[in-house]
Design a protein around this motif. Structure first.
Motif, PDB file in Angstrom:
ATOM      1  N   PRO A 157      19.181  -6.159  31.478  1.00  0.00           N
ATOM      2  CA  PRO A 157      18.075  -7.047  31.085  1.00  0.00           C
ATOM      3  C   PRO A 157      17.251  -6.424  29.959  1.00  0.00           C
ATOM      4  O   PRO A 157      17.385  -5.230  29.646  1.00  0.00           O
ATOM      5  CB  PRO A 157      17.255  -7.156  32.376  1.00  0.00           C
ATOM      6  CG  PRO A 157      17.539  -5.898  33.109  1.00  0.00           C
ATOM      7  CD  PRO A 157      18.950  -5.511  32.779  1.00  0.00           C
ATOM      8  N   ASP A 185      20.219 -10.121  39.178  1.00  0.00           N
ATOM      9  CA  ASP A 185      21.542 -10.720  39.380  1.00  0.00           C
ATOM     10  C   ASP A 185      22.270 -10.777  38.044  1.00  0.00           C
ATOM     11  O   ASP A 185      21.637 -10.900  36.985  1.00  0.00           O
ATOM     12  CB  ASP A 185      21.405 -12.140  39.947  1.00  0.00           C
ATOM     13  CG  ASP A 185      22.664 -12.575  40.705  1.00  0.00           C
ATOM     14  OD1 ASP A 185      23.713 -12.771  40.050  1.00  0.00           O
ATOM     15  OD2 ASP A 185      22.597 -12.694  41.941  1.00  0.00           O
ATOM     16  N   THR A 186      23.592 -10.680  38.104  1.00  0.00           N
ATOM     17  CA  THR A 186      24.372 -10.768  36.875  1.00  0.00           C
ATOM     18  C   THR A 186      24.437 -12.195  36.343  1.00  0.00           C
ATOM     19  O   THR A 186      24.733 -12.404  35.172  1.00  0.00           O
ATOM     20  CB  THR A 186      25.809 -10.263  37.109  1.00  0.00           C
ATOM     21  OG1 THR A 186      26.389 -10.990  38.199  1.00  0.00           O
ATOM     22  CG2 THR A 186      25.817  -8.774  37.427  1.00  0.00           C
ATOM     23  N   GLU A 187      24.178 -13.170  37.218  1.00  0.00           N
ATOM     24  CA  GLU A 187      24.257 -14.574  36.831  1.00  0.00           C
ATOM     25  C   GLU A 187      22.859 -15.159  36.644  1.00  0.00           C
ATOM     26  O   GLU A 187      22.071 -15.222  37.595  1.00  0.00           O
ATOM     27  CB  GLU A 187      25.006 -15.385  37.892  1.00  0.00           C
ATOM     28  CG  GLU A 187      26.454 -14.980  38.091  1.00  0.00           C
ATOM     29  CD  GLU A 187      27.316 -15.334  36.899  1.00  0.00           C
ATOM     30  OE1 GLU A 187      26.977 -16.312  36.182  1.00  0.00           O
ATOM     31  OE2 GLU A 187      28.320 -14.641  36.674  1.00  0.00           O
ATOM     32  N   ALA A 188      22.578 -15.606  35.432  1.00  0.00           N
ATOM     33  CA  ALA A 188      21.264 -16.185  35.169  1.00  0.00           C
ATOM     34  C   ALA A 188      21.017 -17.428  36.010  1.00  0.00           C
ATOM     35  O   ALA A 188      19.878 -17.713  36.400  1.00  0.00           O
ATOM     36  CB  ALA A 188      21.140 -16.521  33.681  1.00  0.00           C
ATOM     37  N   ILE A 196      19.138 -16.920  39.391  1.00  0.00           N
ATOM     38  CA  ILE A 196      17.738 -16.527  39.426  1.00  0.00           C
ATOM     39  C   ILE A 196      16.864 -17.710  39.835  1.00  0.00           C
ATOM     40  O   ILE A 196      16.869 -18.761  39.201  1.00  0.00           O
ATOM     41  CB  ILE A 196      17.272 -15.986  38.054  1.00  0.00           C
ATOM     42  CG1 ILE A 196      18.122 -14.777  37.629  1.00  0.00           C
ATOM     43  CG2 ILE A 196      15.791 -15.626  38.090  1.00  0.00           C
ATOM     44  CD1 ILE A 196      17.948 -13.551  38.470  1.00  0.00           C
ATOM     45  N   GLY A 239      12.634 -12.427  36.769  1.00  0.00           N
ATOM     46  CA  GLY A 239      14.079 -12.408  36.923  1.00  0.00           C
ATOM     47  C   GLY A 239      14.707 -11.443  35.944  1.00  0.00           C
ATOM     48  O   GLY A 239      14.402 -11.473  34.748  1.00  0.00           O
ATOM     49  N   VAL A 249      18.309 -10.334  34.551  1.00  0.00           N
ATOM     50  CA  VAL A 249      19.723 -10.680  34.488  1.00  0.00           C
ATOM     51  C   VAL A 249      20.499  -9.476  33.965  1.00  0.00           C
ATOM     52  O   VAL A 249      20.345  -9.074  32.815  1.00  0.00           O
ATOM     53  CB  VAL A 249      19.958 -11.903  33.583  1.00  0.00           C
ATOM     54  CG1 VAL A 249      21.451 -12.242  33.529  1.00  0.00           C
ATOM     55  CG2 VAL A 249      19.155 -13.091  34.079  1.00  0.00           C
TER      56      VAL A 249
END
Length: 587
Positions: free
Chosen positions: A185, A292-295, A298, A307, A309
């Motif tokens: 991020p 999290d790796t996936e936006a 969030i 959040g 990412v």
């Protein structure tokens, strides 16, 4: 020398490191299965049902992080793959499914067994395509594999029946290499998150599967923040065990009061690599930081203040570099009372659970009173069975579990210590997954112990693939919680105030069924014989089915039982008693 479409596919899978392909042979797949037959380091595992094949491939992918492969032939064969592929998709497991199709000239003509595969798999697959020309194949295959691995999902490649044996006019090697890299991020966002955490007095971590590769970093963060760590079910393997002084178990319906309190008592929640879906188990009005790796993950379960990412490990290391030592950012020591309280509650809960799991529990005064209410036939307590397996199973065993009560008992009584691994249908929630997932896991390593926690409803749904275990002599240990019920459905009905209906199962002697199939079958009905039976099952060579008659009235109390649930259960029991006397149950 020119190669056929089938040979190019099979050679590419072999070069990629795939060692087994699961499926059911037939028509359009014949060129492919023949190519597998003549490939030295790639084995065909013939299943009795394509759904089992897809579950097995998904299990291999989840355990290795690489590609799992299954095949289904024209029409019904491909349709049967669908449930297992949905499980792979929901588990973010890269799986390649090769689907058969009618000959090209017949496509679109409502030919025998014709199904529109591109439409069939449109919702489950991150990539789908039909090969209509041999020279399309290298590009389509490369795209399918890279998309499955890169997006951690299902790719479906459809091969019509008259395409597999055709030769490519320009044979070139397939190129399947993929470097996913590590994402981080923005530093400004990490700094804001660190400031929020520094200003918080009571922080609780909710840790999911996406953080498992960053165990050391997450433990260091929990220590720095003096934060209890609530684990999702999929994070048990990796964060549980005596070497983690921060974890307090699971939340949700299968969870415990200590975990629920740790979340409720916090002023800030830090979510690491989890998309825990049950909104009602998140406390309201807390500050929330999510990594999290996936936006797209969030904020979709709970409102998020910040959040981040990116990869969990990289993000946690960045957070650690920005955090102060105390809430004010100074050099003091962070207060650890929130962590200590959560751990004390967790230890007390585990002590109580251990008493329930003691095989001698029902012989004591409290146990006899309890049995008079909920175990009059003196069936074996499922807690005792799960605890016995925990004591006896290897420290590097792979566990699978069927959706329902089998998962409840595993989550509460089996510790994922050492190198133990755990997979199940924990996102899709399918029945019948434990045995075929164990099949796939055992194919990876015949010398590693694989244990399937099976429900009687789940096992009987795909019972035919017991023969696959026997045929390939896969030494899976099937632990069957035989309560003659769809146990989770029964519990759901009773908590809602409904009498039990439609959940009773007219089961055979599953141990005898296993023996008829050539598998070691052991049936246990006496609690005093449980420990010896589990020992015998785990020390017997080859596949074993341990059929244990467990108490169908056992109740798994949720982490936060509500008055409504208790009242609903009481009403349901009254209705069941009335019905049992031959009278209709009233409203």
């Amino acid at each position: 020398m020119a190669r056929t479409v089938a040979r190019v596919i099979v050679d590419a899978l072999s070069e990629l490191g795939v060692r087994q392909v699961f499926g059911v042979v037939g028509d359009a797949l014949n060129p492919l299965t023949d190519a597998i037959r003549t490939t030295e380091d790639l084995d065909w595992v013939g299943c009795r049902h394509e759904e089992a094949a897809a579950f097995a491939a998904s299990a291999q992918s989840q355990l290795t992080g690489t590609l799992g492969v299954c095949m289904g032939t024209v029409g019904p064969g491909s349709v049967h793959l669908l449930n297992g592929l949905y499980d792979a998709a929901k588990s973010h497991a890269p799986v390649l499914a090769i689907a058969g199709q009618v000959p090209l000239a017949e496509v679109g003509g409502d030919y025998f067994q014709e199904v529109d595969n591109d439409a069939l798999f449109s919702d489950v697959a991150v990539f789908r395509a039909t090969v209509t020309s041999p020279d399309q194949l290298p590009r389509l295959l490369e795209t399918a594999v890279r998309t499955a691995l890169g997006r951690k999902g299902v790719a479906v490649l459809t091969v019509p029946g008259d395409i597999g044996e055709r030769e490519l006019t320009a044979d070139r090697p397939t190129r399947l290499s993929l470097d996913t890299g590590v994402s981080r991020p923005e530093e400004a966002a990490v700094r804001r998150a660190a400031e929020l955490l520094d200003a918080s007095e009571r922080i609780t971590l909710l840790v999911g599967e996406g953080a498992r590769a960053a165990r050391a970093d997450v433990l260091a963060l929990a220590d720095r923040l003096a934060a209890p760590m609530v684990l999702t079910l999929k994070a048990k393997a990796g964060f549980e065990g005596g070497a983690n002084p921060f974890q307090v178990g699971q939340t949700g319906l299968i969870g415990n009061p200590a975990a629920a309190s740790a979340l409720q008592d916090a002023d800030t929640l830090l979510l690491l690599g989890t998309d825990f879906p049950y909104r009602e188990w998140y406390p309201e009005g807390r500050s929330v930081v999510q990594v999290d790796t996936e936006a797209t993950h969030i904020g979709r379960r709970v409102p998020v203040d910040i959040g981040l990412v990116g990869d969990t490990g990289a993000t946690v290391r960045d957070l650690l570099s920005h955090l102060g030592a105390a809430p004010d950012g100074g050099g003091g020591t962070r207060d650890r009372s929130h962590l200590d309280t959560a751990r004390e509650r967790f230890d007390a809960w585990r002590t109580g659970q251990a008493r329930l799991a003691d095989p001698a529990h029902d012989k004591g005064i409290v146990g006899r009173l309890r049995s008079a209410l909920d175990n009059r036939t003196h069936d074996i307590r499922p807690e005792a069975l799960a605890a016995a397996v925990d004591r006896i199973a290897a420290e590097d065993a792979v566990f699978t579990s069927d959706t329902g009560m089998a998962t409840v008992w595993l989550s509460r009584f089996v510790e994922m210590r050492g190198e133990r691994k755990l997979i199940g249908s924990y996102n899709l929630g399918s029945m019948a997954n434990a045995m075929p997932q164990a099949l796939g896991a055992q194919c990876l390593d015949r010398d590693r112990q694989v244990v399937a926690f099976c429900g009687d409803g789940g096992l009987s749904m795909l019972l035919g693939d017991l023969m696959t275990l026997k045929t390939y002599q896969l030494p899976v240990k099937l632990v069957l919680f035989d309560n003659r019920r769809l146990g989770m459905v029964k519990l759901e009905q009773e908590q809602a105030g409904l009498p039990e209906f439609g959940t009773e199962l007219d089961n055979p002697d599953f141990a005898a069924v296993a023996q008829a199939m050539g598998i070691t079958g052991i049936r246990v009905t006496d609690p005093d014989e449980l420990q010896d039976a589990v020992q015998r099952a785990f020390h017997s060579p080859g596949p074993v089915l341990l059929d244990v008659l467990t108490n169908p009235e056992e109740i798994a109390v949720p982490a936060k039982p509500t008055v409504e649930q208790g009242w609903g259960f009481a009403v349901a029991k009254v209705k069941e008693v009335v019905r049992s006397h031959g009278e209709p149950a009233g409203d």
